[in-house]
Write a protein that holds these residues in place. Structure first.
Motif, PDB file in Angstrom:
ATOM      1  N   ILE A  89      -6.248 -22.175   8.548  1.00 58.01           N
ATOM      2  CA  ILE A  89      -7.701 -21.993   8.481  1.00 58.01           C
ATOM      3  C   ILE A  89      -8.092 -20.648   9.075  1.00 58.01           C
ATOM      4  CG2 ILE A  89      -9.916 -22.837   9.356  1.00 58.01           C
ATOM      5  CD1 ILE A  89      -8.774 -25.680   9.132  1.00 58.01           C
ATOM      6  N   ASN A  90      -7.509 -20.310  10.208  1.00 55.79           N
ATOM      7  CA  ASN A  90      -7.811 -19.024  10.842  1.00 55.79           C
ATOM      8  C   ASN A  90      -7.398 -17.863   9.948  1.00 55.79           C
ATOM      9  OD1 ASN A  90      -8.932 -20.136  13.169  1.00 55.79           O
ATOM     10  ND2 ASN A  90      -6.967 -20.220  14.234  1.00 55.79           N
ATOM     11  N   LYS A  91      -6.259 -18.017   9.248  1.00 63.12           N
ATOM     12  CA  LYS A  91      -5.809 -16.960   8.338  1.00 63.12           C
ATOM     13  C   LYS A  91      -6.766 -16.800   7.160  1.00 63.12           C
ATOM     14  CE  LYS A  91      -1.976 -15.299  10.066  1.00 63.12           C
ATOM     15  NZ  LYS A  91      -1.826 -13.848  10.370  1.00 63.12           N
ATOM     16  N   LEU A  92      -7.277 -17.920   6.657  1.00 63.52           N
ATOM     17  CA  LEU A  92      -8.250 -17.859   5.563  1.00 63.52           C
ATOM     18  C   LEU A  92      -9.524 -17.158   6.013  1.00 63.52           C
ATOM     19  CD1 LEU A  92      -7.877 -21.407   3.975  1.00 63.52           C
ATOM     20  CD2 LEU A  92      -7.460 -19.235   2.841  1.00 63.52           C
ATOM     21  N   LEU A  93      -9.983 -17.483   7.209  1.00 61.87           N
ATOM     22  CA  LEU A  93     -11.170 -16.834   7.753  1.00 61.87           C
ATOM     23  C   LEU A  93     -10.924 -15.340   7.938  1.00 61.87           C
ATOM     24  CD1 LEU A  93     -12.243 -19.500  10.410  1.00 61.87           C
ATOM     25  CD2 LEU A  93     -13.426 -18.950   8.285  1.00 61.87           C
ATOM     26  N   GLU A  94      -9.724 -15.013   8.389  1.00 58.55           N
ATOM     27  CA  GLU A  94      -9.361 -13.616   8.588  1.00 58.55           C
ATOM     28  C   GLU A  94      -9.370 -12.875   7.252  1.00 58.55           C
ATOM     29  OE1 GLU A  94      -5.848 -11.256  11.008  1.00 58.55           O
ATOM     30  OE2 GLU A  94      -5.384 -13.176  10.084  1.00 58.55           O
ATOM     31  N   TYR A  95      -8.851 -13.513   6.222  1.00 55.36           N
ATOM     32  CA  TYR A  95      -8.796 -12.900   4.903  1.00 55.36           C
ATOM     33  C   TYR A  95     -10.201 -12.625   4.359  1.00 55.36           C
ATOM     34  CZ  TYR A  95      -7.625 -12.250  -0.034  1.00 55.36           C
ATOM     35  OH  TYR A  95      -7.509 -11.745  -1.298  1.00 55.36           O
ATOM     36  N   THR A  96     -11.093 -13.620   4.447  1.00 55.99           N
ATOM     37  CA  THR A  96     -12.446 -13.447   3.920  1.00 55.99           C
ATOM     38  C   THR A  96     -13.249 -12.467   4.766  1.00 55.99           C
ATOM     39  OG1 THR A  96     -13.191 -15.424   5.154  1.00 55.99           O
ATOM     40  CG2 THR A  96     -12.517 -15.724   2.867  1.00 55.99           C
ATOM     41  N   ARG A  97     -12.944 -12.373   6.054  1.00 55.29           N
ATOM     42  CA  ARG A  97     -13.681 -11.457   6.931  1.00 55.29           C
ATOM     43  C   ARG A  97     -13.511 -10.018   6.464  1.00 55.29           C
ATOM     44  NH1 ARG A  97     -12.350  -8.759  11.774  1.00 55.29           N
ATOM     45  NH2 ARG A  97     -10.296  -9.741  11.815  1.00 55.29           N
ATOM     46  N   PHE A  98     -12.325  -9.671   5.971  1.00 49.94           N
ATOM     47  CA  PHE A  98     -12.085  -8.300   5.560  1.00 49.94           C
ATOM     48  C   PHE A  98     -12.792  -7.949   4.255  1.00 49.94           C
ATOM     49  CE2 PHE A  98      -8.126  -8.839   8.194  1.00 49.94           C
ATOM     50  CZ  PHE A  98      -8.558  -7.997   9.203  1.00 49.94           C
ATOM     51  N   THR A  99     -13.311  -8.953   3.545  1.00 50.23           N
ATOM     52  CA  THR A  99     -14.044  -8.692   2.313  1.00 50.23           C
ATOM     53  C   THR A  99     -15.320  -7.904   2.597  1.00 50.23           C
ATOM     54  OG1 THR A  99     -13.191 -10.734   1.307  1.00 50.23           O
ATOM     55  CG2 THR A  99     -15.155  -9.773   0.317  1.00 50.23           C
ATOM     56  N   ASP A 100     -15.978  -8.210   3.693  1.00 50.39           N
ATOM     57  CA  ASP A 100     -17.268  -7.593   4.003  1.00 50.39           C
ATOM     58  C   ASP A 100     -17.184  -6.589   5.141  1.00 50.39           C
ATOM     59  OD1 ASP A 100     -18.563  -9.289   2.108  1.00 50.39           O
ATOM     60  OD2 ASP A 100     -18.468 -10.912   3.564  1.00 50.39           O
ATOM     61  N   PHE A 101     -15.985  -6.213   5.516  1.00 48.41           N
ATOM     62  CA  PHE A 101     -15.796  -5.307   6.646  1.00 48.41           C
ATOM     63  C   PHE A 101     -16.067  -3.879   6.189  1.00 48.41           C
ATOM     64  CE2 PHE A 101     -13.806  -5.442  10.910  1.00 48.41           C
ATOM     65  CZ  PHE A 101     -13.868  -4.085  11.204  1.00 48.41           C
ATOM     66  N   ASP A 102     -17.018  -3.210   6.834  1.00 51.04           N
ATOM     67  CA  ASP A 102     -17.302  -1.815   6.515  1.00 51.04           C
ATOM     68  C   ASP A 102     -16.448  -0.910   7.403  1.00 51.04           C
ATOM     69  OD1 ASP A 102     -19.260  -2.348   4.592  1.00 51.04           O
ATOM     70  OD2 ASP A 102     -20.779  -2.650   6.145  1.00 51.04           O
ATOM     71  N   PRO A 103     -15.527  -0.149   6.815  1.00 50.05           N
ATOM     72  CA  PRO A 103     -14.618   0.687   7.617  1.00 50.05           C
ATOM     73  C   PRO A 103     -15.364   1.740   8.435  1.00 50.05           C
ATOM     74  CG  PRO A 103     -13.860   0.492   5.339  1.00 50.05           C
ATOM     75  CD  PRO A 103     -15.248  -0.056   5.379  1.00 50.05           C
ATOM     76  N   ILE A 104     -14.887   1.964   9.641  1.00 52.05           N
ATOM     77  CA  ILE A 104     -15.387   3.033  10.499  1.00 52.05           C
ATOM     78  C   ILE A 104     -14.228   4.003  10.680  1.00 52.05           C
ATOM     79  CG2 ILE A 104     -16.322   3.637  12.765  1.00 52.05           C
ATOM     80  CD1 ILE A 104     -17.419   0.780  12.939  1.00 52.05           C
ATOM     81  N   LEU A 105     -14.320   5.166  10.065  1.00 53.34           N
ATOM     82  CA  LEU A 105     -13.208   6.106  10.053  1.00 53.34           C
ATOM     83  C   LEU A 105     -13.119   6.887  11.361  1.00 53.34           C
ATOM     84  CD1 LEU A 105     -13.431   7.559   6.418  1.00 53.34           C
ATOM     85  CD2 LEU A 105     -12.129   5.594   7.247  1.00 53.34           C
ATOM     86  N   GLU A 106     -11.900   7.014  11.863  1.00 57.83           N
ATOM     87  CA  GLU A 106     -11.630   7.839  13.035  1.00 57.83           C
ATOM     88  C   GLU A 106     -10.199   8.353  12.938  1.00 57.83           C
ATOM     89  OE1 GLU A 106     -10.970   5.602  16.817  1.00 57.83           O
ATOM     90  OE2 GLU A 106     -11.711   3.893  15.647  1.00 57.83           O
ATOM     91  N   ALA A 107      -9.915   9.407  13.676  1.00 57.52           N
ATOM     92  CA  ALA A 107      -8.576   9.990  13.657  1.00 57.52           C
ATOM     93  C   ALA A 107      -7.606   9.064  14.377  1.00 57.52           C
ATOM     94  CB  ALA A 107      -8.595  11.364  14.329  1.00 57.52           C
ATOM     95  N   LEU A 108      -6.495   8.734  13.700  1.00 52.46           N
ATOM     96  CA  LEU A 108      -5.514   7.814  14.263  1.00 52.46           C
ATOM     97  C   LEU A 108      -4.123   8.432  14.251  1.00 52.46           C
ATOM     98  CD1 LEU A 108      -6.521   4.435  12.520  1.00 52.46           C
ATOM     99  CD2 LEU A 108      -7.196   5.224  14.795  1.00 52.46           C
ATOM    100  N   ASP A 109      -3.405   8.219  15.339  1.00 53.15           N
ATOM    101  CA  ASP A 109      -1.991   8.583  15.414  1.00 53.15           C
ATOM    102  C   ASP A 109      -1.206   7.347  14.984  1.00 53.15           C
ATOM    103  OD1 ASP A 109       0.627   9.143  16.090  1.00 53.15           O
ATOM    104  OD2 ASP A 109       0.130  10.114  17.982  1.00 53.15           O
ATOM    105  N   LEU A 110      -0.778   7.339  13.726  1.00 55.93           N
ATOM    106  CA  LEU A 110      -0.141   6.141  13.177  1.00 55.93           C
ATOM    107  C   LEU A 110       1.187   5.840  13.873  1.00 55.93           C
ATOM    108  CD1 LEU A 110      -1.072   4.154  11.060  1.00 55.93           C
ATOM    109  CD2 LEU A 110       0.281   5.360   9.352  1.00 55.93           C
ATOM    110  N   LYS A 111       1.925   6.879  14.250  1.00 53.96           N
ATOM    111  CA  LYS A 111       3.190   6.670  14.958  1.00 53.96           C
ATOM    112  C   LYS A 111       2.950   5.972  16.298  1.00 53.96           C
ATOM    113  CE  LYS A 111       7.324   9.105  16.633  1.00 53.96           C
ATOM    114  NZ  LYS A 111       8.019  10.422  16.705  1.00 53.96           N
ATOM    115  N   GLU A 112       1.926   6.400  16.992  1.00 56.56           N
ATOM    116  CA  GLU A 112       1.584   5.768  18.273  1.00 56.56           C
ATOM    117  C   GLU A 112       1.161   4.322  18.061  1.00 56.56           C
ATOM    118  OE1 GLU A 112      -2.268   6.502  20.672  1.00 56.56           O
ATOM    119  OE2 GLU A 112      -0.777   7.858  21.558  1.00 56.56           O
ATOM    120  N   MET A 113       0.385   4.071  16.998  1.00 53.75           N
ATOM    121  CA  MET A 113      -0.070   2.707  16.722  1.00 53.75           C
ATOM    122  C   MET A 113       1.102   1.794  16.378  1.00 53.75           C
ATOM    123  SD  MET A 113      -2.830   1.342  13.873  1.00 53.75           S
ATOM    124  CE  MET A 113      -4.268   1.825  14.847  1.00 53.75           C
TER     125      MET A 113
END
Length: 259
Positions: A89-113
Motif C-alpha cells: 500500500i505504501n509503495k502504491l501511494l509512493e507511486y501515485t505521489r510522483f504523478t503530481d510532484f512538481d520538480p524543483i531543479l538544483e545542482a546535484l553531485d550525483l557521485k556524492e548522492m
C-alpha cells in the motif's frame, strides 16, 4: 477557396479556449479524485490491516504456550501477510505521489548522492558479505530534483544490493557515458541477472523476475524509477544476463548537465 472572416476566426479561438478550459477542468477533477483515492487507501484500507495484525500479535502473546507450534506459525504467517500488504500500500501511494510532484531543479553531485545512498542501504545487508561500490567514469553535476533523484538512486541501488547478496563479493559499478548525443548514467551489478526477453516487463507495476521466496520486494521500485526519469524528460532501460548481473541505464537531458 474557403475564407474565414474575423468573426469566424474569433469564434474558433473562443471555441478552442472553451475546449482547453473543459480539459483543464476535467484534469483537475481527476486529480482531486486521485487524491481522494489515496486518502482512502491510506486511512480506510490500512486501518483494518493493522487491526488484523494487532489481533494476531495479541493472540501470539496470550496463547503461545497453549497452542501447538504449527498454530502459532500460521498466526505468524498472517502477521507476515499483513506486513507485506502495508508495504505494498505504501509503495502504491509512493507511486501515485510522483504523478503530481512538481520538480524543483538544483545542482546535484550525483557521485556524492550515489555514495551516500549506498552507505545508508548497505548497513542493512549481511555483514559477512563484502560489497564494493566503484565508479568507472567521472560524473558531471546535474540539474535535478533532489528528492526525486534520490528516489531513483535508492530504488536502483536497493535492487543491486538485493540481487547480489548470494555472491561472495557484490560489486556495484556506477558510470557515465555520452553516447549518440545522450547523457547516459548506469548502475551495474554482478548479481543473479535475468533473461533479457523479459526486460520491458521489469518496469511495469508489480512485475518481478524472481520468486518472492527468493528475493523480497513489491515489484514497484523500477516502475517508480521509470515514472520519475520520464517525467524529467529522460528515458530508462535495463540489460542483464542470467547469472552475470544487470545494468540499469537512465538519461538526463543535455540542458540539465553541468560541466
Amino acid at each position: 477557396m474557403i475564407s474565414i472572416n474575423n468573426k469566424d476566426d474569433a469564434d474558433i479561438k473562443n471555441s478552442n479556449n472553451l475546449d482547453f478550459q473543459e480539459i483543464a477542468s476535467r484534469l483537475q477533477i481527476s486529480n482531486n479524485e486521485l487524491q481522494a483515492f489515496n486518502y482512502t487507501i491510506s486511512h480506510e484500507i490500512k486501518a483494518p490491516v493493522r487491526a488484523i495484525d494487532g489481533y494476531a500479535r495479541i493472540f501470539i502473546e496470550d496463547y503461545k504456550n497453549t497452542v501447538a507450534p504449527e498454530g502459532i506459525e500460521l498466526i505468524q504467517n498472517i502477521r507476515g501477510i499483513c506486513s507485506d500488504t502495508l508495504i505494498l500500500i505504501n509503495k502504491l501511494l509512493e507511486y501515485t505521489r510522483f504523478t503530481d510532484f512538481d520538480p524543483i531543479l538544483e545542482a546535484l553531485d550525483l557521485k556524492e548522492m550515489v555514495t551516500a545512498v549506498f552507505d545508508e542501504l548497505v548497513i542493512g545487508f549481511s555483514k559477512n558479505q563484502k560489497i564494493i561500490l566503484r565508479f568507472e567514469d567521472d560524473m558531471p553535476f546535474i540539474l535535478a530534483d533532489k528528492v526525486l533523484m534520490k528516489q531513483v538512486i535508492t530504488n536502483i541501488i536497493s535492487n543491486s544490493l538485493k540481487f547480489t547478496r548470494n555472491v561472495d563479493i557484490g560489486i556495484i559499478t556506477v558510470g557515465y557515458l555520452f553516447v549518440n548525443n545522450e547523457n547516459r548514467f548506469y548502475i551495474r551489478d554482478n548479481g543473479v541477472g535475468f533473461d533479457m526477453k523479459f526486460s520491458e516487463n521489469l518496469f511495469g507495476m508489480f512485475q518481478r523476475m524472481h520468486s518472492i521466496n527468493d528475493f523480497e520486494g513489491s515489484g514497484v521500485g523500477l516502475a517508480i524509477v521509470k515514472k520519475i526519469i520520464e517525467k524529467s524528460g529522460g528515458r530508462v532501460w535495463i540489460t542483464g544476463e542470467v547469472g552475470i548481473g544487470a545494468c540499469v541505464y537512465f538519461t538526463i537531458s543535455q540542458e540539465n548537465i553541468l560541466k
